[in-house]
Design an enzyme around this catalytic site. Structure first.
Site, PDB file in Angstrom:
ATOM      1  N   TYR A   1       0.495  -1.358  -0.005  1.00  0.00           N
ATOM      2  CA  TYR A   1       0.212  -0.345   0.275  1.00  0.00           C
ATOM      3  C   TYR A   1       0.932   0.811   0.244  1.00  0.00           C
ATOM      4  O   TYR A   1       0.876   2.294  -0.423  1.00  0.00           O
ATOM      5  CB  TYR A   1      -0.962  -0.185   1.213  1.00  0.00           C
ATOM      6  CG  TYR A   1      -1.760   1.048   1.534  1.00  0.00           C
ATOM      7  CD1 TYR A   1      -3.043   1.106   0.784  1.00  0.00           C
ATOM      8  CD2 TYR A   1      -1.297   2.570   2.338  1.00  0.00           C
ATOM      9  CE1 TYR A   1      -3.549   2.255   0.470  1.00  0.00           C
ATOM     10  CE2 TYR A   1      -2.272   3.509   2.186  1.00  0.00           C
ATOM     11  CZ  TYR A   1      -3.901   2.915   1.676  1.00  0.00           C
ATOM     12  OH  TYR A   1      -4.148   4.793   1.861  1.00  0.00           O
TER      13      TYR A   1
ATOM     14  N   THR B   1     -12.391   4.885   8.544  1.00  0.00           N
ATOM     15  CA  THR B   1     -12.936   4.712   7.043  1.00  0.00           C
ATOM     16  C   THR B   1     -13.640   3.554   7.257  1.00  0.00           C
ATOM     17  O   THR B   1     -13.574   2.783   7.787  1.00  0.00           O
ATOM     18  CB  THR B   1     -13.157   5.872   5.643  1.00  0.00           C
ATOM     19  OG1 THR B   1     -11.777   4.694   5.468  1.00  0.00           O
ATOM     20  CG2 THR B   1     -12.600   6.935   5.956  1.00  0.00           C
TER      21      THR B   1
HETATM   22  P1  NAI Z   1     -13.804   3.881   1.452  1.00  0.00           P
HETATM   23  O1  NAI Z   1     -13.232   2.163   1.723  1.00  0.00           O
HETATM   24  O2  NAI Z   1     -14.895   4.289   2.603  1.00  0.00           O
HETATM   25  O3  NAI Z   1     -13.446   4.167   0.631  1.00  0.00           O
HETATM   26  C1  NAI Z   1     -12.955   3.841  -0.571  1.00  0.00           C
HETATM   27  C2  NAI Z   1     -14.327   3.820  -1.652  1.00  0.00           C
HETATM   28  O4  NAI Z   1     -13.154   3.353  -3.405  1.00  0.00           O
HETATM   29  C3  NAI Z   1     -15.234   2.933  -2.025  1.00  0.00           C
HETATM   30  O5  NAI Z   1     -16.734   3.140  -1.648  1.00  0.00           O
HETATM   31  C4  NAI Z   1     -16.050   1.518  -2.572  1.00  0.00           C
HETATM   32  O6  NAI Z   1     -15.777   0.798  -3.450  1.00  0.00           O
HETATM   33  C5  NAI Z   1     -14.614   2.808  -3.971  1.00  0.00           C
HETATM   34  N1  NAI Z   1     -13.724   1.378  -4.671  1.00  0.00           N
HETATM   35  C6  NAI Z   1     -12.892   1.043  -4.260  1.00  0.00           C
HETATM   36  N2  NAI Z   1     -11.590  -0.005  -5.459  1.00  0.00           N
HETATM   37  C7  NAI Z   1     -12.837   0.642  -6.929  1.00  0.00           C
HETATM   38  C8  NAI Z   1     -12.690   0.474  -7.819  1.00  0.00           C
HETATM   39  N3  NAI Z   1     -11.802  -0.657  -8.336  1.00  0.00           N
HETATM   40  N4  NAI Z   1     -12.754   0.711  -8.615  1.00  0.00           N
HETATM   41  C9  NAI Z   1     -13.348   1.983  -7.775  1.00  0.00           C
HETATM   42  N5  NAI Z   1     -14.480   2.370  -7.015  1.00  0.00           N
HETATM   43  C10 NAI Z   1     -13.181   1.526  -5.965  1.00  0.00           C
HETATM   44  O7  NAI Z   1     -12.246   4.480   1.875  1.00  0.00           O
HETATM   45  P2  NAI Z   1     -11.411   5.756   2.514  1.00  0.00           P
HETATM   46  O8  NAI Z   1     -11.077   6.083   3.462  1.00  0.00           O
HETATM   47  O9  NAI Z   1     -12.570   6.842   2.096  1.00  0.00           O
HETATM   48  O10 NAI Z   1     -10.105   6.285   1.231  1.00  0.00           O
HETATM   49  C11 NAI Z   1     -10.649   7.304  -0.319  1.00  0.00           C
HETATM   50  C12 NAI Z   1      -9.293   7.471   0.100  1.00  0.00           C
HETATM   51  O11 NAI Z   1      -8.643   7.703   0.577  1.00  0.00           O
HETATM   52  C13 NAI Z   1      -8.010   5.889  -0.561  1.00  0.00           C
HETATM   53  O12 NAI Z   1      -7.072   5.736  -2.286  1.00  0.00           O
HETATM   54  C14 NAI Z   1      -7.130   5.526  -0.258  1.00  0.00           C
HETATM   55  O13 NAI Z   1      -6.164   5.675   0.445  1.00  0.00           O
HETATM   56  C15 NAI Z   1      -6.994   7.295   1.061  1.00  0.00           C
HETATM   57  N6  NAI Z   1      -6.520   7.417   2.115  1.00  0.00           N
HETATM   58  C16 NAI Z   1      -7.554   6.954   3.278  1.00  0.00           C
HETATM   59  C17 NAI Z   1      -6.912   6.787   4.899  1.00  0.00           C
HETATM   60  C18 NAI Z   1      -7.503   6.342   5.219  1.00  0.00           C
HETATM   61  O14 NAI Z   1      -7.171   6.588   6.982  1.00  0.00           O
HETATM   62  N7  NAI Z   1      -8.721   6.381   5.424  1.00  0.00           N
HETATM   63  C19 NAI Z   1      -6.061   7.251   5.027  1.00  0.00           C
HETATM   64  C20 NAI Z   1      -5.207   7.775   3.731  1.00  0.00           C
HETATM   65  C21 NAI Z   1      -5.722   8.208   2.228  1.00  0.00           C
END
Ligand code: NAI
Length: 265
Positions: A160, A195
């Site tokens: 990751y 999340t």
């Molecule tokens: P989340 O899991 O709540 O939301 C991610 C969304 O992406 C979901 O709705 C999911 O269905 C969608 N998704 C997953 N695979 C997919 C694909 N192949 N095509 C299209 N959509 C897809 O997670 P979150 O936390 O909101 O993550 C959003 C971004 O933030 C990600 O890039 C994550 O790596 C980044 N991030 C999150 C952190 C955290 O602590 N939550 C910290 C740092 C970065």
């Protein structure tokens, strides 16, 4: 909502908008006046988010690792708006495992969804982002969601972390190449935000290999953050909205951390 900037009438595409940070970005963009195209691999989920915000929002079921899906999404943007002012590459997954047990498939899967997606998205969006400039937009904006784990180590998150480091490098490279075009590219690096990310992967374990209940794992995370709490999606979305707006017209190739002081300590 009062703001020093707005996104009035800007056409914005947000990926991964069915949940978490993407959902909050969509909500704040909507409040700031953007015309939204929201996508997610969870097509029903992203439609439900759009319906909760109001009318006139386009949604697509979209696997960001699929070139065909990207082509269909851009065709939709073209049909609906004829241009694009803002792209937020937010969709992503996080898989954790001790490095010695983590097969290369885990690396490949995360690279496809976290990195190839950003490459395809940025490349495919450029004609539409340039079309907006030709129509008079002062600048257009790509915001890529990386992570502090692209900067500092996250135990058991080697693959990751590598994907998020790649997103940072990719963002800067494209930003400099596009700098005179009016298309800006910036990166946001959130710290831990509660999340659904990683929820379907292995739950955390203690040193003896026992499962750690989620509330205890989250409390342990919070203690590692100088501000003493995890981030909330609302801590990240305003930064994305600012970078998307013309208030950030002179900002490109930059990286912004929102982590409650985690990487400063
Ligand atoms: P989340 O899991 O709540 O939301 C991610 C969304 O992406 C979901 O709705 C999911 O269905 C969608 N998704 C997953 N695979 C997919 C694909 N192949 N095509 C299209 N959509 C897809 O997670 P979150 O936390 O909101 O993550 C959003 C971004 O933030 C990600 O890039 C994550 O790596 C980044 N991030 C999150 C952190 C955290 O602590 N939550 C910290 C740092 C970065």
């Amino acid at each position: 909502m009062t703001s020093i900037y707005d996104l009035k009438d800007k056409a914005a595409l947000v990926t991964g908008a069915a949940s978490g940070i993407g959902r909050e970005i969509a909500t704040q963009f909507h409040a700031l006046g953007a015309r939204l195209v929201l996508t997610d691999i969870n097509g029903d989920g992203v439609r439900a988010v759009a319906d909760s915000l109001g009318t006139g929002i386009t949604t697509c079921r979209h696997d960001v690792a699929s070139e065909e899906d990207w082509a269909a999404v851009f065709a939709t943007v073209e049909r609906e708006h004829g241009r694009l002012d803002i792209l937020v590459n937010n969709a992503g997954i996080m898989m954790a495992k001790p490095f010695e047990k983590a097969g290369v498939d885990m690396l490949r899967r995360q690279f496809r969804i976290n990195v190839e997606s950003v490459y395809l998205g940025m490349q495919g969006a450029l004609p539409l982002l340039k079309a907006a400039i030709e129509e008079g937009a002062r600048t257009t904006s790509i915001v890529n969601i990386a992570s502090i784990y692209g900067k500092v180590a996250g135990s058991e998150y080697a693959a990751y972390s590598a994907t998020k480091g790649a997103v940072r490098a990719l963002s800067k490279a494209v930003a400099t190449e596009m700098a005179t075009s009016g298309v800006r590219v910036n990166c946001v690096m959130p710290g831990p935000v509660a999340t659904n990310l990683g929820a379907d992967w292995e739950p955390p374990r203690d040193a003896d290999g026992h499962l750690i209940p989620p509330d205890i794992a989250l409390a342990a995370w919070a203690k590692m953050i100088p501000m003493g709490r995890l981030g909330e999606t609302g801590d990240i979305a305003p930064l994305v909205a600012f970078l998307a707006s013309d208030a950030a017209a002179f900002i490109t190739g930059s990286e912004f951390i929102a982590d409650g002081g985690y990487t400063a300590a």
